[in-house]
Design a protein around this motif. Structure first.
Motif, PDB file in Angstrom:
ATOM      1  N   LEU A 195      52.171  19.333 -15.721  1.00 56.86           N
ATOM      2  CA  LEU A 195      51.945  17.891 -15.836  1.00 56.86           C
ATOM      3  C   LEU A 195      51.863  17.243 -14.457  1.00 56.86           C
ATOM      4  N   ARG A 196      52.656  17.714 -13.502  1.00 60.78           N
ATOM      5  CA  ARG A 196      52.503  17.218 -12.116  1.00 60.78           C
ATOM      6  C   ARG A 196      51.105  17.544 -11.597  1.00 60.78           C
ATOM      7  N   MET A 197      50.642  18.756 -11.862  1.00 61.84           N
ATOM      8  CA  MET A 197      49.322  19.171 -11.391  1.00 61.84           C
ATOM      9  C   MET A 197      48.230  18.273 -11.941  1.00 61.84           C
ATOM     10  N   ALA A 198      48.425  17.773 -13.147  1.00 62.38           N
ATOM     11  CA  ALA A 198      47.397  16.969 -13.824  1.00 62.38           C
ATOM     12  C   ALA A 198      47.513  15.480 -13.542  1.00 62.38           C
ATOM     13  N   THR A 199      48.550  15.076 -12.826  1.00 60.28           N
ATOM     14  CA  THR A 199      48.791  13.638 -12.628  1.00 60.28           C
ATOM     15  C   THR A 199      49.055  13.321 -11.154  1.00 60.28           C
ATOM     16  N   VAL A 200      50.307  13.312 -10.757  1.00 61.39           N
ATOM     17  CA  VAL A 200      50.688  12.811  -9.439  1.00 61.39           C
ATOM     18  C   VAL A 200      50.165  13.686  -8.307  1.00 61.39           C
ATOM     19  N   ASN A 201      50.094  14.994  -8.500  1.00 60.14           N
ATOM     20  CA  ASN A 201      49.630  15.843  -7.406  1.00 60.14           C
ATOM     21  C   ASN A 201      48.172  15.571  -7.070  1.00 60.14           C
ATOM     22  N   GLY A 202      47.338  15.434  -8.087  1.00 63.88           N
ATOM     23  CA  GLY A 202      45.946  15.091  -7.834  1.00 63.88           C
ATOM     24  C   GLY A 202      45.796  13.706  -7.246  1.00 63.88           C
ATOM     25  N   ALA A 203      46.632  12.775  -7.710  1.00 66.23           N
ATOM     26  CA  ALA A 203      46.580  11.410  -7.182  1.00 66.23           C
ATOM     27  C   ALA A 203      46.920  11.395  -5.700  1.00 66.23           C
ATOM     28  N   GLU A 204      47.984  12.077  -5.326  1.00 66.68           N
ATOM     29  CA  GLU A 204      48.402  12.070  -3.924  1.00 66.68           C
ATOM     30  C   GLU A 204      47.392  12.780  -3.040  1.00 66.68           C
ATOM     31  N   LEU A 205      46.797  13.843  -3.548  1.00 66.79           N
ATOM     32  CA  LEU A 205      45.763  14.549  -2.788  1.00 66.79           C
ATOM     33  C   LEU A 205      44.596  13.612  -2.467  1.00 66.79           C
ATOM     34  N   ALA A 206      44.257  12.742  -3.418  1.00 66.48           N
ATOM     35  CA  ALA A 206      43.125  11.824  -3.248  1.00 66.48           C
ATOM     36  C   ALA A 206      43.512  10.507  -2.588  1.00 66.48           C
ATOM     37  N   GLY A 207      44.808  10.337  -2.275  1.00 66.67           N
ATOM     38  CA  GLY A 207      45.259   9.089  -1.671  1.00 66.67           C
ATOM     39  C   GLY A 207      45.371   7.946  -2.647  1.00 66.67           C
ATOM     40  N   LEU A 208      45.617   8.258  -3.931  1.00 66.22           N
ATOM     41  CA  LEU A 208      45.729   7.241  -4.968  1.00 66.22           C
ATOM     42  C   LEU A 208      47.191   7.013  -5.336  1.00 66.22           C
ATOM     43  N   ASP A 209      47.522   5.800  -5.685  1.00 70.54           N
ATOM     44  CA  ASP A 209      48.906   5.450  -6.022  1.00 70.54           C
ATOM     45  C   ASP A 209      49.057   5.390  -7.536  1.00 70.54           C
ATOM     46  N   CYS A 210      49.000   6.556  -8.176  1.00 66.14           N
ATOM     47  CA  CYS A 210      49.188   6.605  -9.616  1.00 66.14           C
ATOM     48  C   CYS A 210      49.740   7.978  -9.964  1.00 66.14           C
ATOM     49  N   GLY A 211      49.855   8.277 -11.253  1.00 66.90           N
ATOM     50  CA  GLY A 211      50.303   9.596 -11.657  1.00 66.90           C
ATOM     51  C   GLY A 211      51.759   9.700 -12.007  1.00 66.90           C
ATOM     52  N   LEU A 212      52.513   8.594 -11.895  1.00 64.85           N
ATOM     53  CA  LEU A 212      53.924   8.589 -12.259  1.00 64.85           C
ATOM     54  C   LEU A 212      54.271   7.302 -13.002  1.00 64.85           C
ATOM     55  N   VAL A 213      55.252   7.406 -13.892  1.00 66.33           N
ATOM     56  CA  VAL A 213      55.797   6.224 -14.553  1.00 66.33           C
ATOM     57  C   VAL A 213      57.048   5.823 -13.781  1.00 66.33           C
ATOM     58  N   GLU A 214      56.891   4.867 -12.889  1.00 65.20           N
ATOM     59  CA  GLU A 214      57.973   4.377 -12.043  1.00 65.20           C
ATOM     60  C   GLU A 214      57.760   2.895 -11.768  1.00 65.20           C
ATOM     61  N   GLU A 215      58.834   2.177 -11.595  1.00 65.10           N
ATOM     62  CA  GLU A 215      58.739   0.774 -11.245  1.00 65.10           C
ATOM     63  C   GLU A 215      57.982   0.616  -9.930  1.00 65.10           C
ATOM     64  N   GLY A 216      57.065  -0.341  -9.909  1.00 66.24           N
ATOM     65  CA  GLY A 216      56.267  -0.612  -8.723  1.00 66.24           C
ATOM     66  C   GLY A 216      54.949   0.134  -8.674  1.00 66.24           C
ATOM     67  N   ARG A 217      54.766   1.109  -9.547  1.00 64.32           N
ATOM     68  CA  ARG A 217      53.514   1.867  -9.582  1.00 64.32           C
ATOM     69  C   ARG A 217      52.456   1.110 -10.394  1.00 64.32           C
ATOM     70  N   PRO A 218      51.178   1.328 -10.082  1.00 63.83           N
ATOM     71  CA  PRO A 218      50.136   0.808 -10.967  1.00 63.83           C
ATOM     72  C   PRO A 218      50.317   1.365 -12.372  1.00 63.83           C
ATOM     73  N   ALA A 219      50.042   0.552 -13.363  1.00 64.56           N
ATOM     74  CA  ALA A 219      50.243   0.950 -14.758  1.00 64.56           C
ATOM     75  C   ALA A 219      49.035   1.740 -15.251  1.00 64.56           C
ATOM     76  N   LYS A 220      49.000   3.014 -14.882  1.00 71.90           N
ATOM     77  CA  LYS A 220      47.973   3.940 -15.359  1.00 71.90           C
ATOM     78  C   LYS A 220      48.679   4.889 -16.322  1.00 71.90           C
ATOM     79  N   LEU A 221      48.597   4.594 -17.611  1.00 68.82           N
ATOM     80  CA  LEU A 221      49.457   5.229 -18.600  1.00 68.82           C
ATOM     81  C   LEU A 221      48.667   5.746 -19.797  1.00 68.82           C
ATOM     82  N   LEU A 222      49.264   6.733 -20.467  1.00 70.48           N
ATOM     83  CA  LEU A 222      48.795   7.193 -21.763  1.00 70.48           C
ATOM     84  C   LEU A 222      49.854   6.869 -22.805  1.00 70.48           C
TER      85      LEU A 222
END
Length: 343
Positions: free
Chosen positions: A283-310
């Protein structure tokens, strides 16, 4: 102005996706709170996907090339994919790419990293294809340095060190402050060291790393994107995910639409069931790891993060009775379980 919106159920929180019964509060597109509380909801709230490696131009030729080798299928300049792309009209290619982008958006992917064939024209074509589609395309041009320097390009996506000299493109990409990715170790280990000598921002595939390459990955902290379904289709093997995960950041991609649907649900299930990495790793590989590789601020459910959710229906016929929600998302869930993609 509209007020906050809440999403309730079992929330997969933080980098470890800890399952918490509660709610996610969203305001103006940002997660303002993750609250642990009894809700009575059977929904599962998870981060949306980032597909870290795609080639969607060959959406014009899905399932073409039965029985062909990897080189016959996709090697530049005269692999089947490249011949079909040359033969297709711009309108046909843009329309096909748009449909793939729409499928990705509808199936929970909020961003993808695209190795874009067609030089400058290819960069412009995918931007046209994505107009109005709610997905962020991180576009890495290919061919000339002009494709990378185009204002709508985010970097350069090299085919592989054995396919040419990419020093000029790498240096230009570095000066521009953009991403440089390159395929490596897909059919054998011979191009891994030359690829790493370019000091890339990330490598793609790494099916055949030698021990010395694994050590070098760890020392240089170079991320890797793996595409297990594609690698099996092209008969090159499966990347050693456990060894890679233990040494560097690993992200997940679906590769050529010609070979596989760009479904992250399918890719996660395949990676999880085919290898010995954990569902949390996948699940990290499919979300936050790809986001961080691309310089995007998403992929985690945390306060302060953009609301990119399923939001998944935990009471669907497929998911009812699930005991481990992380494994359920990775190994069992699919597009029909999706209730909403929050962007």
């Amino acid at each position: 102005m509209s007020g906050p919106v809440t999403f309730e159920g079992t929330v997969l929180v933080g980098r470890d996706f800890d399952p918490v019964e509660g709610r996610v509060v969203v305001e103006d597109g940002v997660i303002t709170a993750v609250e642990e509380t009894s809700t009575g909801s059977t929904d599962i709230v998870a981060p949306a996907f980032v597909n870290a490696h795609t080639h969607i131009g060959d959406s014009i030729a899905k399932e073409a090339g039965r029985g062909l080798s990897l080189d016959e299928l996709v090697a530049p300049p005269d692999g089947l994919k490249h011949r079909l792309l040359r033969e297709a009209s711009r309108e046909e290619t843009v329309a096909a790419m748009r449909r793939s982008l729409e499928f990705m958006a509808e199936s929970g992917t909020v961003a993808h990293i695209e190795f874009r064939e067609g030089d400058v024209a290819g960069v412009e074509a995918i931007r046209d294809a994505g107009e109005g589609v709610p997905i962020e395309s991180v576009v890495l041009g290919r061919g000339s340095v002009d494709a990378m320097e185009h204002p709508e390009s985010d970097g350069y996506g090299a085919s592989g060190a054995r396919d040419g000299d990419f020093d000029t493109a790498r240096n230009a990409t570095r000066r521009a402050g953009k991403l440089f990715g390159i395929h490596a170790g897909e059919r054998d280990a011979d191009d891994v060291n030359p690829a790493m000598d370019l000091d890339p921002d990330f490598l793609v595939h790494m099916v055949h790393p030698d021990p010395v390459h694994l050590d070098r990955l760890a020392d240089a902290d170079v991320p890797v994107v793996v595409c297990p379904r594609s690698n099996l289709v092209t008969n090159v093997g499966v990347a050693p995910l456990r060894e890679l995960v233990e040494r560097t950041t690993v992200a997940l991609g679906t590769d050529n639409v010609m070979l596989n649907s760009p479904s992250m649900f399918r890719e996660m299930e395949f990676a999880s069931k085919l290898t010995d990495v954990t569902a949390v790793d996948v699940l990290r590989m499919a979300t936050v790891n790809g986001a961080e590789l691309a310089g995007l601020d998403c992929g985690l459910v945390e306060e302060g993060r953009p609301a990119k959710l399923l939001v998944l229906d935990g009471d669907s016929d497929n998911l009812a009775g699930v005991r481990d929600p992380v494994r359920a998302v990775v190994r069992r869930a699919g597009e029909t379980d999706l209730k909403r993609v929050v962007r």
